[in-house]
Design an enzyme around this catalytic site. Sequence first.
Site, PDB file in Angstrom:
ATOM      1  N   ASN A  49      34.333  45.603  41.354  1.00 55.53           N
ATOM      2  CA  ASN A  49      33.755  44.763  42.399  1.00 55.53           C
ATOM      3  C   ASN A  49      33.089  45.645  43.450  1.00 55.53           C
ATOM      4  OD1 ASN A  49      36.459  45.473  43.065  1.00 55.53           O
ATOM      5  ND2 ASN A  49      36.662  43.780  44.500  1.00 55.53           N
ATOM      6  N   CYS A  60      31.448  40.580  41.602  1.00 59.02           N
ATOM      7  CA  CYS A  60      32.755  40.786  40.981  1.00 59.02           C
ATOM      8  C   CYS A  60      32.678  41.840  39.874  1.00 59.02           C
ATOM      9  CB  CYS A  60      33.258  39.488  40.357  1.00 59.02           C
ATOM     10  SG  CYS A  60      33.662  38.200  41.528  1.00 59.02           S
ATOM     11  N   GLU A  62      33.844  41.684  36.815  1.00 59.06           N
ATOM     12  CA  GLU A  62      33.506  41.155  35.488  1.00 59.06           C
ATOM     13  C   GLU A  62      31.997  41.033  35.312  1.00 59.06           C
ATOM     14  OE1 GLU A  62      35.652  40.024  37.737  1.00 59.06           O
ATOM     15  OE2 GLU A  62      37.144  38.681  36.850  1.00 59.06           O
ATOM     16  N   CYS A  93      37.029  34.594  38.383  1.00 55.97           N
ATOM     17  CA  CYS A  93      36.594  33.486  39.238  1.00 55.97           C
ATOM     18  C   CYS A  93      35.616  32.586  38.463  1.00 55.97           C
ATOM     19  CB  CYS A  93      35.933  34.023  40.505  1.00 55.97           C
ATOM     20  SG  CYS A  93      34.240  34.587  40.257  1.00 55.97           S
TER      21      CYS A  93
HETATM   22  N1  THU Z   1      36.864  39.560  42.518  1.00 56.12           N
HETATM   23  C1  THU Z   1      36.503  40.111  41.320  1.00 56.12           C
HETATM   24  O1  THU Z   1      36.001  41.240  41.254  1.00 56.12           O
HETATM   25  N2  THU Z   1      36.687  39.349  40.215  1.00 56.12           N
HETATM   26  C2  THU Z   1      37.191  38.094  40.213  1.00 56.12           C
HETATM   27  O2  THU Z   1      37.171  37.418  39.193  1.00 56.12           O
HETATM   28  C3  THU Z   1      37.795  37.558  41.433  1.00 56.12           C
HETATM   29  C4  THU Z   1      37.408  38.242  42.686  1.00 56.12           C
HETATM   30  C5  THU Z   1      36.639  40.352  43.729  1.00 56.12           C
HETATM   31  C6  THU Z   1      35.608  39.788  44.658  1.00 56.12           C
HETATM   32  C7  THU Z   1      36.045  40.370  45.977  1.00 56.12           C
HETATM   33  O3  THU Z   1      35.487  41.677  46.104  1.00 56.12           O
HETATM   34  C8  THU Z   1      37.555  40.508  45.856  1.00 56.12           C
HETATM   35  O4  THU Z   1      37.834  40.426  44.473  1.00 56.12           O
HETATM   36  C9  THU Z   1      38.339  39.443  46.596  1.00 56.12           C
HETATM   37  O5  THU Z   1      37.870  38.176  46.296  1.00 56.12           O
END
Ligand code: THU
Length: 136
Positions: A49, A60, A62, A93
């Site tokens: 992320n 994110c 993924e 998410c």
């Molecule tokens: N985040 C991800 O990288 N992947 C997800 O599927 C859920 C959320 C990150 C986004 C943000 O930088 C942190 O996690 C908190 O939401």
Amino acid sequence: MTSHIDNKTKRNLIEAAKKAQLNAYAKYSKFPVGAAVLTENGGIFQGCNVENSSYGLTICAERNAIFNAVVNGQKKILAVVVFTPTDKPSPPCGACRQVINEFGPDAEVISVCNSQEELADRSSVLLPKAFGPNNL
Ligand code: THU
């Protein structure tokens, strides 16, 4: 979920996701995430992320991993592993589920963490009745 990923490949994916997490830029949430995707040709692509002071611009782990695969010419995703350094595994998410569906509607999505607990589901289970490329 019946998995088609062999144990060695799964270990490699987890290792790649853990390494990617070390490069996360999670300055605001303090919630670093790493991801690794397995593509049709056996390649593994990483993502983490990357947050921004304009919070909504955050990407994110993924989606970063999937876009990394696409940049490298790989558009068919067989598996996604998500790693968070937490006690509980963290599922992708909604936005990431939509992007996983685009390139891997039947992909195995596995979330791992610091404990032995993990989540494993097909993309089609995480995003049922999805809108996708076949709707256009
Ligand atoms: N985040 C991800 O990288 N992947 C997800 O599927 C859920 C959320 C990150 C986004 C943000 O930088 C942190 O996690 C908190 O939401």
